[in-house]
Design a protein around this motif. Structure first.
Motif, PDB file in Angstrom:
ATOM      1  N   PHE A 104     -13.304   0.938  14.562  1.00  0.00           N
ATOM      2  CA  PHE A 104     -12.139   0.306  13.938  1.00  0.00           C
ATOM      3  C   PHE A 104     -12.052   0.749  12.478  1.00  0.00           C
ATOM      4  CE2 PHE A 104     -11.857  -3.809  16.700  1.00  0.00           C
ATOM      5  CZ  PHE A 104     -11.893  -3.034  17.850  1.00  0.00           C
ATOM      6  N   THR A 105     -10.815   0.836  11.993  1.00  0.00           N
ATOM      7  CA  THR A 105     -10.580   1.157  10.589  1.00  0.00           C
ATOM      8  C   THR A 105      -9.523   0.224  10.028  1.00  0.00           C
ATOM      9  OG1 THR A 105     -11.094   3.496  10.977  1.00  0.00           O
ATOM     10  CG2 THR A 105      -9.924   2.943   8.944  1.00  0.00           C
ATOM     11  N   ILE A 106      -9.868  -0.439   8.936  1.00  0.00           N
ATOM     12  CA  ILE A 106      -8.910  -1.304   8.251  1.00  0.00           C
ATOM     13  C   ILE A 106      -8.358  -0.550   7.046  1.00  0.00           C
ATOM     14  CG2 ILE A 106     -10.673  -2.416   6.802  1.00  0.00           C
ATOM     15  CD1 ILE A 106      -9.056  -5.029   7.068  1.00  0.00           C
ATOM     16  N   SER A 107      -7.074  -0.742   6.790  1.00  0.00           N
ATOM     17  CA  SER A 107      -6.455  -0.086   5.643  1.00  0.00           C
ATOM     18  C   SER A 107      -5.335  -0.982   5.116  1.00  0.00           C
ATOM     19  CB  SER A 107      -5.911   1.290   6.021  1.00  0.00           C
ATOM     20  OG  SER A 107      -4.926   1.176   7.039  1.00  0.00           O
ATOM     21  N   ARG A 108      -4.858  -0.655   3.923  1.00  0.00           N
ATOM     22  CA  ARG A 108      -3.784  -1.442   3.343  1.00  0.00           C
ATOM     23  C   ARG A 108      -2.801  -0.538   2.627  1.00  0.00           C
ATOM     24  NH1 ARG A 108      -6.311  -5.830  -0.239  1.00  0.00           N
ATOM     25  NH2 ARG A 108      -4.149  -6.258  -0.865  1.00  0.00           N
ATOM     26  N   ASP A 109      -1.552  -0.984   2.628  1.00  0.00           N
ATOM     27  CA  ASP A 109      -0.496  -0.289   1.900  1.00  0.00           C
ATOM     28  C   ASP A 109       0.155  -1.315   0.982  1.00  0.00           C
ATOM     29  OD1 ASP A 109       1.771   0.995   0.970  1.00  0.00           O
ATOM     30  OD2 ASP A 109       2.222   1.946   2.888  1.00  0.00           O
TER      31      ASP A 109
END
Length: 114
Positions: free
Chosen positions: A66-71
């Motif tokens: 899993f990979t969490i990211s934010r914009d």
């Protein structure tokens, strides 16, 4: 702060899904954000977090998958989930923590099944 999750659904083992969580308001950039999940009969557990500075942390069970990211321009976080298995089946909740308060989304169901 209102949080709206999208992207859940039914996927086969080994498949992928991407969840998104859009936050209302103008304090997103100050917020530490996270994904939690709750499977039937189990307690809600942390999946991944991303701080307002972009640091990330993952549960051991999802590391490498899993990979969490934010914009910050879209007030949105994402959870890219790969190599899904049946143990990932749960309701996934978005969480925001800002100014000593926690906010939750309504949850989105992820079901991994053939």
């Amino acid at each position: 702060v209102q949080l709206v999750e999208l992207g859940g659904g039914l996927v086969q083992p080994g498949g992928s899904l991407r969840l998104s969580c859009a936050a209302s308001g103008n304090i997103f950039r100050f917020s530490d954000m996270g994904w939690y999940r709750q499977a039937p009969g189990k307690q809600r557990e942390l999946v991944a977090v991303i701080t307002r500075g972009g640091s990330t942390n993952y549960a051991d069970s999802v590391k490498g998958r899993f990979t969490i990211s934010r914009d910050n321009t879209k007030n949105t976080i994402y959870l890219q989930m790969n190599s899904l298995n049946s143990e990932d089946t749960a309701v996934y909740y978005c969480n925001a923590y800002v100014f000593s308060k926690a906010y939750w989304g309504q949850g989105t169901q992820v079901t991994v099944s053939s």
